[in-house]
Each structure stands twice: as C-alpha cells, then as structure tokens.
Scaffold this active site. Structure first.
Site, PDB file in Angstrom:
ATOM      1  N   LYS A 122       4.271   2.721   4.951  1.00  0.00           N
ATOM      2  CA  LYS A 122       2.847   2.587   5.278  1.00  0.00           C
ATOM      3  C   LYS A 122       1.976   3.251   4.218  1.00  0.00           C
ATOM      4  CE  LYS A 122      -0.537   4.379   8.638  1.00  0.00           C
ATOM      5  NZ  LYS A 122      -1.114   5.504   7.870  1.00  0.00           N
ATOM      6  N   ASN A 123       2.291   4.501   3.861  1.00  0.00           N
ATOM      7  CA  ASN A 123       1.419   5.241   2.950  1.00  0.00           C
ATOM      8  C   ASN A 123       1.456   4.676   1.535  1.00  0.00           C
ATOM      9  OD1 ASN A 123       0.548   6.930   4.980  1.00  0.00           O
ATOM     10  ND2 ASN A 123       2.086   8.496   4.579  1.00  0.00           N
ATOM     11  N   ARG A 165      -8.205   5.327   7.284  1.00  0.00           N
ATOM     12  CA  ARG A 165      -8.280   6.296   6.194  1.00  0.00           C
ATOM     13  C   ARG A 165      -8.030   5.632   4.839  1.00  0.00           C
ATOM     14  NH1 ARG A 165     -10.085  11.102   4.105  1.00  0.00           N
ATOM     15  NH2 ARG A 165      -8.619  11.929   2.594  1.00  0.00           N
ATOM     16  N   ASP A 211      -6.629   8.960  11.794  1.00  0.00           N
ATOM     17  CA  ASP A 211      -6.295   9.911  12.846  1.00  0.00           C
ATOM     18  C   ASP A 211      -7.321  11.024  12.948  1.00  0.00           C
ATOM     19  OD1 ASP A 211      -3.919   8.678  13.593  1.00  0.00           O
ATOM     20  OD2 ASP A 211      -2.787   9.676  12.011  1.00  0.00           O
ATOM     21  N   ASP A 220       3.435  14.638   7.859  1.00  0.00           N
ATOM     22  CA  ASP A 220       3.645  13.584   8.847  1.00  0.00           C
ATOM     23  C   ASP A 220       4.954  13.742   9.610  1.00  0.00           C
ATOM     24  OD1 ASP A 220       1.262  12.437   8.150  1.00  0.00           O
ATOM     25  OD2 ASP A 220       2.122  10.861   6.908  1.00  0.00           O
TER      26      ASP A 220
END
EC number: 2.5.1.7
Length: 435
Positions: free
Chosen positions: A22-23, A97, A121, A319
């Site tokens: 994802k990141n 984000r 978040d 995370d």
C-alpha cells in the site's frame, strides 16, 4: 456501516500471499504524473485508499486503463491542475494521506499545485513542514488559504539545491525526489528516508530516465533532466501485511506459510518478531511459521525488560506496533511498546483491556504489556476500528479470543487490507461481513 462478526478460537492452516504494498503504491501512482508517456504498474492492491488515489488521478485528466484488477496503465498527456481546487477533489483528498504526494510531480511539471491538509488515519499530528520547507528551498513560493485550508504552491522553474530534511519523512522524501528529477541542476537530499518503498520509487524513476544516486542510503544525489519517459513497474509485497500474518499465526497457534514476501526488504522486522519468541523460517522468498503453543519474550542482555519502538528503516515500522502489541498479550513475559511517531495510535488498547489483556497505558506513546502466557484467553466483545492498523490488530485479537466479537467501522480495515475476510476464511477463520 459494515461490520465483521468473528467467532474466535480457531486454528488456521495454509498459505497466504501478501498484497502489493500500500505505502509503495501511493508513491508510485503519484509518479505517473511526471511523464506524458504510458506507465504500467502491476501488483496493485485492491484497497480503498489505493483505488481512491487512482480515481483522483483519473479525475485530474490522466488516462487510466485497468486490464486486470492488479494492473493499471496510466498516461498523463493532459492534467487539469485546477481540479485540485474543486469541492470533489477536496472531499476525496481529505480522506487520503497519500494525496499529499501529488504535489511533487505537479509542481515539477506544471509549476503550480494545491496542497490540502493531509487526510487518512486520525492517529495524531501529521505535519507538512518537511514538504513545504523542501519545496521552498527549490524555489517554490507558497501561500496559505485559511478559508480553503490549503497551501497554494507556485514556481516558474524548480532549481536544484541542498536539502537537509528535519526528519527522514517517507512522504517528504518521496515528494522531494519527484520534484528534483525535473529541476534545473543538481539536488542533494540528506537525512532522506531509506525505506524500500522510497528505494522502489527511485528505481522506477531511474527506469524512466531520471538520474538518482545513493538509492538505499540517507544521502540521495539527483541530477535534473528535461523529461521522463514511460516504464513498467511491479510493487513489492506489503511488509505490514506480512507482519500482520506472523502475529496472527502466533496468536491463533496456527501453522501458516507467507508466500512471495520479498524477505530481503523486511529489515529488522523478522528479528523483532523472534525477540517475542516467535519461531519462523525463511524458505527462499517465503516465511514459514510453525504452530506454536507458547512463545516467550526475550529480555535485553542485561536482563532489563524488552522495549520495542518504531524507528526509521531498517527499524520497525510504526505501522507494525499495533499488531505486535496484540501479539504480546498472549506471550510469556513483559514488553514496553513505545510508539514514538504518533500520539493517538495506542488508544485502542482500552478494547484489548476489556477483552482481558493486561496492559498499562503509561501515556499516549507508551504501553506496558504483561503477557498472559495463554493462562487466560481473550474474550470476544463489540468494538470499533479507529484506524487501519489498530483495526487489523483488533481483528487478530478477535480471531484468537473465546466467543463472538463484533468489529464496527471496518471501512478503516478495508482501506489497507485487500479482501481480508475472504483470504483469512480460506485459512479456516470464521469472519462474516455484515451490512
């Protein structure tokens, strides 16, 4: 609002493959704006945050084809920068984000962009100073629109410069790199983030014709070029999902093989899990976790209590601390979890305490976990997911608990984990998605 209904206490068994990272995806997708030519990205995770960013890129005027669910072909021949001021864009970007990393490519290629307050978040303050100060040194002028709550960035032409980042911000480094590749002259970025996802971004940009040296270090040297061309790029496996599966195996006393985990890019993660007493074996590019009745937390060499904290790469990602904290609740021994980066990420422990865990929340950043050593199982309760990582940590707790648990607000989990209920049910879990 959807919920998960979980009946815990079941041992899982089988193989599971992590989704694409994802990141990394959030950085790589923004980089497609740097060229007019086609860019093909594969192994894209099918999750809310990534799909929303792809939708935003399409809204900007980029041509988007999706021949397979994990593959997208982008061509940014035309980009409507003014769309960033629309109510539609602000509504979407306020939830994401990753939208902050659109700024680097847009200011580099079009000389103008708008930078809203970051979404994502609600885990504490997420400053934009690293981004704004870096852009400013590259010749960008900025104003803050108090009414619109956004920064307006403009530049005739970016110029290469020396940047000493005040923190090794991953998104800040990514934004500076994407801006610098098209700047006039040379840019040096010191105290750059070294995470594999930043490395992947730099490698992709070099494949597009950029000139970046020092990849993998905290000192990046970038020679600006006139333009970039298209390329193909495959995302790494998501290391956070890999860590979540290791914690899940430990908590549920399960035998699980994590396949295609890109183990060479995991840094100190596996060593940290082994400090919790977790047995695991690297088999090529796979990780095998055997069924384990008990695991014991190691102390430091001098006998003092183990402290696990987040740290820039190759240290443990912030995370992962939520799932490690949950895993510690059934270990033998004690551990101090120190979440340095975000001051709201540990507030979910009240739900774990309600489930029967022994945890002392010292302050917003630190929690002491006293492992139960399985002498007392967690019990199922009703709870709500406050953010992506806490959400999956609560899911792991529920899968190990006695009885039924309900997790509300599971859209937070879906933002970061692809079809997590279906994939875990294939291993023997009992998760029902309720409308």
């Amino acid at each position: 609002m959807s919920t998960f209904e979980i009946r815990g206490g079941k041992q899982l068994h089988g193989s599971i493959q992590p989704q694409g990272a994802k990141n990394e995806a959030l950085q790589i997708l923004c980089a497609v704006l740097l060229t007019k030519e086609k860019v093909t990205i594969t192994n894209i995770p099918d999750i809310l945050d990534v799909n929303m960013l792809i939708e935003l890129i399409g809204d900007l005027g980029v041509e988007v084809e999706r021949p397979q669910r994990d593959t997208c072909v982008f061509q940014a021949k035309y980009v409507n920068v003014d769309f960033l001021q629309s109510k539609e864009y602000k509504a979407k970007s306020g939830k994401l984000r990753g939208a902050v990393m659109l700024a680097g490519p847009l200011i580099a290629r079009y000389g103008k962009t708008y930078l809203p307050q970051p979404g994502g978040d609600k885990i504490g303050r997420r400053r934009l100073d690293t981004h704004i100060r870096g852009f400013e040194k590259m010749g960008v002028k900025f104003d803050y629109d108090h009414e619109g709550k956004e920064f307006i960035l403009t530049a005739d032409k970016l110029k290469g410069t020396y940047l000493l980042l005040e923190e090794p911000s991953v998104t800040g480094t990514a934004n500076m790199v994407m801006a610098a590749v098209l700047a006039d002259g040379n840019t040096t970025i010191y105290n750059a983030a070294c995470e594999p996802y930043v490395q992947q971004l730099c490698k992709m940009l070099n494949n597009m014709g950029a000139k970046i040296k020092g990849i993998g270090s905290n000192l990046l040297e970038i020679e600006g070029v006139e333009s970039l061309h298209g390329c193909e790029h495959r995302l790494l496996a998501d290391m956070i999902e890999t860590g979540s599966f290791i914690a899940l195996a430990a908590m549920t006393q399960s035998e699980i093989t994590i396949t295609d985990a890109d183990v060479n890019d995991l840094g100190l993660m596996l060593d940290t899990f082994m400090r919790f007493g977790i047995q695991l074996e690297v088999q090529g590019n796979d990780i095998f976790i055997p069924q384990q009745d008990h695991y014991r937390i190691q102390n430091f060499i001098d006998g003092s209590i183990l402290t696990v904290y987040d740290h820039p790469w190759p240290g443990v990602s912030p995370d992962l601390l939520s799932v490690m904290l949950v895993m510690a609740t059934q270990a033998k021994g004690n551990v101090l979890i120190h979440q340095k980066m975000f001051e709201s990420r540990l507030f979910f422990v009240d739900k774990l305490i309600e489930m029967g865990a022994q945890i002392v929340l010292c302050d917003p950043h630190r929690a002491v976990v006293m492992g139960l050593n399985r002498q007392s199982n967690l019990r199922g309760i009703r709870m709500s997911s406050p953010d992506i990582r806490a959400g999956v940590a609560l899911l792991i707790a529920a899968l190990s608990a006695e009885g039924k648990s309900i997790i509300e607000n599971i859209d937070q989990i879906d933002r970061g984990y692809q079809n997590i209920d279906t994939r875990l049910n294939a291993l023997g879990a009992d998760i029902r998605r309720m409308a």
